[in-house]
Design a protein around this motif. Structure first.
Motif, PDB file in Angstrom:
ATOM      1  N   SER A 144       0.809  -1.214   0.000  1.00  0.00           N
ATOM      2  CA  SER A 144       0.000   0.000   0.000  1.00  0.00           C
ATOM      3  C   SER A 144       0.844   1.268   0.000  1.00  0.00           C
ATOM      4  O   SER A 144       0.340   2.346  -0.303  1.00  0.00           O
ATOM      5  CB  SER A 144      -0.985   0.003   1.174  1.00  0.00           C
TER       6      SER A 144
ATOM      7  N   VAL B   9      -0.292   1.009  -5.634  1.00  0.00           N
ATOM      8  CA  VAL B   9      -1.516   1.400  -4.943  1.00  0.00           C
ATOM      9  C   VAL B   9      -1.660   2.924  -4.926  1.00  0.00           C
ATOM     10  O   VAL B   9      -2.725   3.472  -5.221  1.00  0.00           O
ATOM     11  CB  VAL B   9      -1.528   0.851  -3.497  1.00  0.00           C
TER      12      VAL B   9
ATOM     13  N   PHE C 192      -4.685   6.302  -6.301  1.00  0.00           N
ATOM     14  CA  PHE C 192      -5.359   7.353  -5.531  1.00  0.00           C
ATOM     15  C   PHE C 192      -4.809   8.744  -5.812  1.00  0.00           C
ATOM     16  O   PHE C 192      -5.498   9.732  -5.616  1.00  0.00           O
ATOM     17  CB  PHE C 192      -5.215   7.075  -4.035  1.00  0.00           C
TER      18      PHE C 192
ATOM     19  N   ILE D 279      -4.982  11.565   2.755  1.00  0.00           N
ATOM     20  CA  ILE D 279      -5.437  10.188   2.566  1.00  0.00           C
ATOM     21  C   ILE D 279      -4.312   9.327   2.008  1.00  0.00           C
ATOM     22  O   ILE D 279      -4.123   8.180   2.412  1.00  0.00           O
ATOM     23  CB  ILE D 279      -6.675  10.173   1.638  1.00  0.00           C
TER      24      ILE D 279
ATOM     25  N   THR E 124      -2.172   8.336   4.745  1.00  0.00           N
ATOM     26  CA  THR E 124      -2.812   7.322   5.582  1.00  0.00           C
ATOM     27  C   THR E 124      -2.702   5.950   4.932  1.00  0.00           C
ATOM     28  O   THR E 124      -2.339   4.961   5.573  1.00  0.00           O
ATOM     29  CB  THR E 124      -4.301   7.671   5.791  1.00  0.00           C
ATOM     30  N   ILE E 125      -2.994   5.910   3.616  1.00  0.00           N
ATOM     31  CA  ILE E 125      -2.914   4.634   2.911  1.00  0.00           C
ATOM     32  C   ILE E 125      -1.485   4.099   2.944  1.00  0.00           C
ATOM     33  O   ILE E 125      -1.243   2.924   3.236  1.00  0.00           O
ATOM     34  CB  ILE E 125      -3.394   4.793   1.456  1.00  0.00           C
TER      35      ILE E 125
ATOM     36  N   PHE F 107      -0.308   2.337   5.996  1.00  0.00           N
ATOM     37  CA  PHE F 107      -0.775   0.984   6.257  1.00  0.00           C
ATOM     38  C   PHE F 107       0.189  -0.073   5.737  1.00  0.00           C
ATOM     39  O   PHE F 107       0.007  -1.258   5.973  1.00  0.00           O
ATOM     40  CB  PHE F 107      -2.149   0.757   5.605  1.00  0.00           C
ATOM     41  N   SER F 108       1.202   0.354   5.019  1.00  0.00           N
ATOM     42  CA  SER F 108       2.066  -0.608   4.349  1.00  0.00           C
ATOM     43  C   SER F 108       2.926  -1.385   5.336  1.00  0.00           C
ATOM     44  O   SER F 108       3.604  -0.815   6.174  1.00  0.00           O
ATOM     45  CB  SER F 108       2.966   0.109   3.361  1.00  0.00           C
TER      46      SER F 108
END
Lengths: 325, 244
Positions: B177, B182, B186, B194, B197-198, B201-202
């Motif tokens: 992510s 990924v 986005f 955002i 944030t994404i 998560f990685s």
């Protein structure tokens, strides 16, 4: 010890169990009867806490299965349908796991395992992986697991399914031996079993209780109750049938030829009357006429016939209204 | 606690009752070695550290960890033993945690058995063993993350193949992510907040941070929170199936 009230289970639009209610006291063996898909297993799964009821309640030894799940589960020994177990374990390892979960340890655990193994005659296969055992042995491992902690309540889903007649006999003996001290619920579709071990039978159909009573009371609902069955060998004549039918108190008669024998079933006018007089009358007639009698007896009733008349889950017939108990 | 230990021991014993444990560990060690020494060009790099070794861990875990986790619940559901387990007086959290911990300890054991690589690097040179220890810790935490995801997805189905494939897919998303594959999806329209944030998560971001030898509390919190969240989800899934 078991109090079931308005227990209901919906699976989507399908109602598997519909407001079932009953109680089982200590010393009772309740036979749970019904065609496949009637809701027997679903009811048992709810009583043991595997499925959550959609409505209604089940209390076991005073503990509600939904709000006090663990306390209720501690008092229950449960043999699920098909007697699932961890196949890669040996019966000994499996029973040790169960003992541990049941909070038995040390010598208590070993004693409990020995007792359960002895009761189910598992001694010879204790060290073989359960996956390699025959169906009969696997069922007995499940039985051993369910009685390991000597629970006050036993719930068994088809305990004798897959056993040979000798093993069935042993399991019934085991259940009968334990029955005085426990409240036991077994499901079965072997009707002779109900007569053999159950003190009470509950017939359910399409999720509802349709009959509840002792096996004798259920058999009394059969149209064969107090009928007289007479089997003659050799050729039978029309005159014989007419003479039988002319006897007092006979409403109707069925004639079933089987090989060289013929069975007459005589239905009394009132099924409630004792069959002794009718049997006497038939016996006298047969003696006077010198008929070759092979068998003569009064019928207690036929459970399978009662069962068929009360249940129809497996057919498409829906009459809306039913003869509920 | 007693029930948790009972489930834990049964599960852990289950790995060794069949050839599964043996096969898994052999394949795990073999691929670790092969990747490190051949694909990674360990000798050619001339570095006395295990950075190359640890670099392959996320990608190996991606396939090997779902192979452990796929059976956790799906197999119980298929054989029907789940009915036994859930009708025994075992609290749901104890069943979920016991199974997870058994799988985690098992994967930890497989990881620990890579110690010859550590011996090798110490024989060949003079590595910073603190960094290597941090790498092992990070790898173990990451394995836990993959296992928690796989455990939850295994509870969704009775089919182990589905559990495996879906777990690999979800684990893949969590792994990458932070990578363009990924982020690019986005970046055209989503605000930077955002994206961050994404990216946060990685697994890779956090794992790489730890393997550099910097044990940051945030990375530890990330993995433990992730494990906790997926295990809670697992409990919810198992409980929902009870409702039918």
């Amino acid at each position: 010890m078991i109090v079931i009230d308005g227990l209901t289970k919906h699976f989507g639009p399908f109602t598997a169990v519909d407001r079932i209610g009953f109680t089982v006291e200590k010393g009772e063996v309740l036979g749970f009867l019904g065609p496949n898909g009637a809701g027997k297993s679903t009811t048992m799964k709810m009583i043991t806490g595997f499925l959550a009821p959609s409505a209604g309640s089940a209390r076991v030894c005073g503990h509600d299965i939904v709000t006090d799940t663990l306390a209720a589960q501690r008092t229950i020994g449960y043999l699920p349908e098909g007697a699932p177990a961890y196949g890669d374990m040996t019966p000994r390892g499996f029973l040790r796991f169960i003992a541990r979960v049941r909070r038995l340890s040390g010598t208590d655990a070993e004693k409990a395992i020995d007792r359960a193994v002895e009761a189910t005659e598992l001694g010879g296969v204790l060290e073989q992986p359960i996956d390699t055992l025959s169906k009969g042995f696997r069922r007995r491992v499940g039985l051993a697991q369910s009685i390991l902690h000597d629970p006050p309540v036993l719930i068994m889903d088809e305990p004798t399914d897959g056993l040979d007649p000798n093993q069935k006999f042993e399991v019934r003996k085991l259940i009968a031996r334990m029955s005085a001290e426990k409240a036991i619920v077994i499901s079965t579709h072997i009707l002779e079993e109900v007569d053999a071990i159950c003190t009470r039978a509950l017939i359910i159909d399409r999720g509802r209780v349709v009959a509840d009573g002792t096996p004798a009371a259920l058999m009394a609902r059969s149209r064969y109750h107090n009928a007289v069955s007479l089997t003659l060998s050799g050729q039978t004549t029309v005159q014989m049938a007419e003479k039988l039918k002319a006897l007092n108190g006979i409403a109707s008669m069925e004639i079933v030829p089987r090989g060289a024998e013929t069975t007459f079933t005589l239905f009394p006018v009132s099924a409630r009357e004792s069959d002794v007089l009718l049997v006497d009358a038939v016996a006298r007639l047969a003696r006077d006429e010198n008929w070759p009698v092979r068998a003569l007896y009064g019928e207690p009733g036929r459970l399978d016939e009662v069962f068929r008349s009360l249940t129809r889950s497996d057919t498409t017939v829906t009459d809306g209204k039913k003869d509920a108990a | 606690m007693n029930e948790l230990l009972a489930v834990f021991h049964r599960e852990l014993g289950g790995y060794f009752a069949t050839p599964l444990a043996f096969i898994f560990i052999v394949i795990f060690l073999f691929t670790m070695g092969a990747f490190t020494f051949y694909l990674g060009g360990y000798y050619e790099s001339g570095q006395a550290d295990l950075a190359i070794f640890f670099n392959f861990h996320p990608w190996l875990y991606l396939f090997l960890i779902p192979a452990i986790s796929m059976r956790l619940w799906a197999e119980e559901r298929r054989t029907g033993s789940i009915e036994l387990l859930l009708s025994l007086p075992v609290p749901l959290w104890a069943a979920v945690l016991g199974k997870f911990l058994a799988a985690w300890v098992f994967s930890g054991l497989a990881l620990a058995l890579t110690f010859p690589i550590w011996l090798t690097v110490n024989y060949l040179g003079d590595p910073d063993n603190g960094v290597i220890l941090a790498g092992y810790l990070g790898s173990f935490l990451m394995a836990g993350g993959y296992l928690a995801i796989g455990s939850c997805l295994s509870a969704v189905t009775r089919n182990q193949v589905i559990a495996f494939v879906v777990s690999v897919a979800v684990c893949f998303l969590f792994t990458v992510s932070g990578l363009p594959i990924v982020i690019d999806f986005f970046s055209g329209w989503a605000p930077q907040q955002i994206l961050n944030t994404i990216a946060s998560f990685s697994f890779l971001t956090h794992f790489n941070a730890i393997t550099r030898g910097v044990i940051d509390l945030r990375d530890i919190v990330y993995f433990t929170t992730l494990i906790g969240a997926w295990l809670i989800a697992c409990g919810i899934v198992v409980d929902m199936k009870k409702a039918g």
